[in-house]
Design a protein around this motif. Structure first.
Motif, short mmCIF file in Angstrom:
data_model
loop_
_atom_site.label_atom_id
_atom_site.label_comp_id
_atom_site.label_asym_id
_atom_site.label_seq_id
_atom_site.Cartn_x
_atom_site.Cartn_y
_atom_site.Cartn_z
N LYS A 144 -30.33 -13.92 -11.19
CA LYS A 144 -30.96 -15.20 -10.85
C LYS A 144 -29.85 -16.18 -10.46
CE LYS A 144 -35.05 -14.55 -13.71
NZ LYS A 144 -34.82 -13.11 -13.91
N LEU A 145 -29.93 -16.66 -9.22
CA LEU A 145 -28.86 -17.44 -8.64
C LEU A 145 -29.33 -18.83 -8.23
CD1 LEU A 145 -27.49 -14.71 -6.17
CD2 LEU A 145 -26.93 -14.99 -8.59
N LEU A 186 -28.51 -12.58 0.30
CA LEU A 186 -28.62 -12.75 -1.15
C LEU A 186 -30.08 -12.75 -1.61
CD1 LEU A 186 -25.89 -15.49 -1.67
CD2 LEU A 186 -25.83 -13.18 -2.64
N LYS A 187 -30.94 -13.38 -0.83
CA LYS A 187 -32.35 -13.47 -1.20
C LYS A 187 -33.05 -12.11 -1.17
CE LYS A 187 -34.74 -16.88 0.59
NZ LYS A 187 -35.21 -17.86 1.62
N LYS A 188 -32.52 -11.19 -0.37
CA LYS A 188 -33.11 -9.85 -0.30
C LYS A 188 -32.94 -9.09 -1.61
CE LYS A 188 -32.71 -8.87 4.67
NZ LYS A 188 -32.08 -7.99 5.68
N ARG A 189 -31.88 -9.40 -2.35
CA ARG A 189 -31.53 -8.60 -3.54
C ARG A 189 -31.64 -9.36 -4.84
NH1 ARG A 189 -28.14 -3.97 -2.00
NH2 ARG A 189 -27.24 -4.04 -4.09
N HIS A 190 -31.75 -10.69 -4.77
CA HIS A 190 -31.73 -11.48 -6.00
C HIS A 190 -32.74 -12.63 -5.93
CE1 HIS A 190 -28.14 -9.30 -7.19
NE2 HIS A 190 -27.64 -9.55 -5.99
N ASN A 192 -20.45 -0.73 7.75
CA ASN A 192 -19.45 -1.44 6.94
C ASN A 192 -19.47 -2.96 7.02
OD1 ASN A 192 -17.97 1.04 6.11
ND2 ASN A 192 -17.55 1.18 8.30
N HIS A 193 -20.09 -3.54 8.04
CA HIS A 193 -19.88 -4.96 8.26
C HIS A 193 -21.17 -5.75 8.47
CE1 HIS A 193 -15.60 -4.30 8.35
NE2 HIS A 193 -15.72 -3.40 9.30
N THR A 194 -22.17 -5.49 7.64
CA THR A 194 -23.36 -6.33 7.60
C THR A 194 -23.26 -7.23 6.37
OG1 THR A 194 -24.68 -4.84 6.22
CG2 THR A 194 -24.71 -4.45 8.62
N TYR A 195 -24.08 -8.28 6.33
CA TYR A 195 -24.05 -9.15 5.16
C TYR A 195 -24.61 -8.46 3.93
CZ TYR A 195 -22.18 -13.00 7.78
OH TYR A 195 -21.32 -13.78 8.51
N GLU A 196 -25.44 -7.45 4.12
CA GLU A 196 -25.88 -6.65 2.98
C GLU A 196 -24.69 -5.89 2.39
OE1 GLU A 196 -29.38 -7.93 5.04
OE2 GLU A 196 -27.57 -6.95 5.79
N ASN A 197 -23.80 -5.38 3.25
CA ASN A 197 -22.56 -4.76 2.76
C ASN A 197 -21.74 -5.75 1.94
OD1 ASN A 197 -22.23 -3.21 5.98
ND2 ASN A 197 -22.97 -2.24 4.12
N ARG A 198 -21.64 -6.97 2.45
CA ARG A 198 -20.84 -7.98 1.75
C ARG A 198 -21.44 -8.32 0.39
NH1 ARG A 198 -17.98 -6.33 5.16
NH2 ARG A 198 -17.14 -7.48 6.96
N VAL A 199 -22.76 -8.41 0.31
CA VAL A 199 -23.41 -8.70 -0.97
C VAL A 199 -23.13 -7.58 -1.96
CG1 VAL A 199 -25.64 -8.95 -2.13
CG2 VAL A 199 -25.20 -10.20 -0.01
N SER A 200 -23.18 -6.34 -1.51
CA SER A 200 -22.90 -5.21 -2.40
C SER A 200 -21.48 -5.29 -2.96
CB SER A 200 -23.08 -3.88 -1.64
OG SER A 200 -24.43 -3.69 -1.27
N SER A 201 -20.51 -5.63 -2.09
CA SER A 201 -19.13 -5.78 -2.55
C SER A 201 -19.00 -6.91 -3.56
CB SER A 201 -18.20 -6.05 -1.36
OG SER A 201 -18.21 -4.96 -0.46
N LEU A 202 -19.72 -8.00 -3.30
CA LEU A 202 -19.67 -9.15 -4.20
C LEU A 202 -20.28 -8.81 -5.56
CD1 LEU A 202 -19.14 -12.11 -4.80
CD2 LEU A 202 -21.28 -12.68 -3.62
N GLU A 203 -21.34 -8.04 -5.58
CA GLU A 203 -22.02 -7.69 -6.83
C GLU A 203 -21.09 -6.97 -7.80
OE1 GLU A 203 -26.59 -7.30 -5.11
OE2 GLU A 203 -25.30 -5.53 -5.26
#
Length: 352
Positions: free
Chosen positions: A2-3, A26-30, A322-333
């Protein structure tokens, strides 16, 4: 998770898409609660604990507070403090800060981050890490949103231009764009659409700098929104340089995905990430003193079909994998999970 996202509403903004692309990913996953200028819940007099209360009532107990990249766009004062009523020191929740435009007010931003006890800084530039030795840091480059261009990916490119460039020259930060303009654009025009000749060949180009407008309609010559992405897909090649401080901008990723070959000036100062992404004859075509002339690079892109087809296929696959924002969210998680454990372990140690 929850963000709580502190930000400015960029949903209808027609450039700088990365602000909203991060939010959408971010909204797709959280579960996210958005607060800031441009949203109906915004009140500039509101304090952070009041915002936390609103967020908690809406989505439950907040795990992280994200200070998004658009937060820093709220004002442009010399002293960086986007929302003076918001004092982040008052809350005991891990705080994540998206650094934006590292080439502006960096020292002021460092002070703000230190003062507000930010737990993790995110930057598209890996070489600013040393400025944040007092907190956690992660390098997450720009990316691309597949959602914005999905309809274009299923269609064959219909090219209209051999070469193009749109945007700012950024002459105070770099000289590569200006030098190329002096070489190929007639009479130093800010806007040019037509043919240029070199030796016995003609090339159809489109060049539009910030501020160039149609004289009759006063509309910008720079395409925006979906028209911008469609325009990229209509260009066989496109000038792609690093931005200020060596930032690899969103344009690189967009061109690679949409089937336009990046023509890239030699840059010996490329950082590690830049060297992994920008590879001559693999993801782009370099030109400059260490490789080949601009016109030689352009001719390769237009005539060597086998090499170009390999580059186009490889680029598209590289971006999607490798370079979608979904990829970036996964790395951030992954980083957030470690941060969360350390944050509350340290807090419990203090209490005990």
């Amino acid at each position: 998770m929850k963000l709580l996202l502190l930000l400015q509403n960029y949903e209808k903004y027609l450039s700088g898409y990365y602000h909203q692309d991060w939010v959408n990913a971010l909204k797709k996953r959280h579960s996210c609660y958005l607060w800031g200028k441009g949203y109906s819940n915004y009140d500039k007099k509101m304090e952070i604990n009041q915002v936390i209360s609103l967020a908690t009532k809406s989505i439950g107990s907040i795990d992280f507070v994200f200070i998004m990249s658009s937060w820093s766009e709220v004002n442009s004062d010399d002293s960086f403090n986007p929302e003076p009523a918001i004092d982040l020191r008052e809350i005991e929740i891990p705080k994540i800060f998206f650094l934006n435009k590292e080439y502006k007010q960096l020292e002021s931003k460092v002070s703000y981050i230190k003062k507000n006890r930010i737990n993790l800084v995110i930057s598209v530039l890996e070489n600013v890490k040393e400025r944040f030795d007092f907190t956690e840091f992660i390098h997450l480059p720009f990316a691309v949103s597949i959602d914005r261009v999905e309809t274009l990916l299923s269609k064959k490119n219909i090219y209209k231009y051999d070469f193009a460039f749109t945007g700012a020259l950024h002459s105070s930060y770099l000289d590569q764009r200006r030098k190329l303009k002096e070489l190929i654009i007639p009479k130093n025009k800010k806007f040019f659409r037509g043919n240029i000749s070199y030796l016995d060949k003609k090339y159809k180009i489109y060049w539009a700098e910030w501020g160039s407008k149609n004289l009759l309609t006063r509309q910008s010559r720079l395409p925006s929104g979906f028209k911008y992405f469609k325009f990229l897909s209509q260009c066989r090649t496109f000038l792609a340089t690093t931005s200020a401080m060596g930032i690899i901008g969103t344009r690189f990723f967009e061109l690679m995905l949409l089937g336009s070959i990046p023509l890239v000036p030699d840059d010996e100062s490329l950082n590690y990430f830049g060297k992994t992404l920008i590879k001559d004859m693999k993801s782009c075509i370099l030109f400059g003193k260490n490789t080949r002339s601009f016109y030689e690079a352009l001719e390769i892109a237009l005539s060597d079909k086998d090499i170009i087809q390999e580059i186009l296929i490889r680029n598209k696959r590289t971006i999607i994998e490798n370079h979608t924002y979904e990829n970036r969210v996964s790395s951030l998680e992954e980083k957030l999970n470690l941060l969360n454990n350390n944050f509350y372990n340290n807090k419990n140690e203090i209490i005990s």
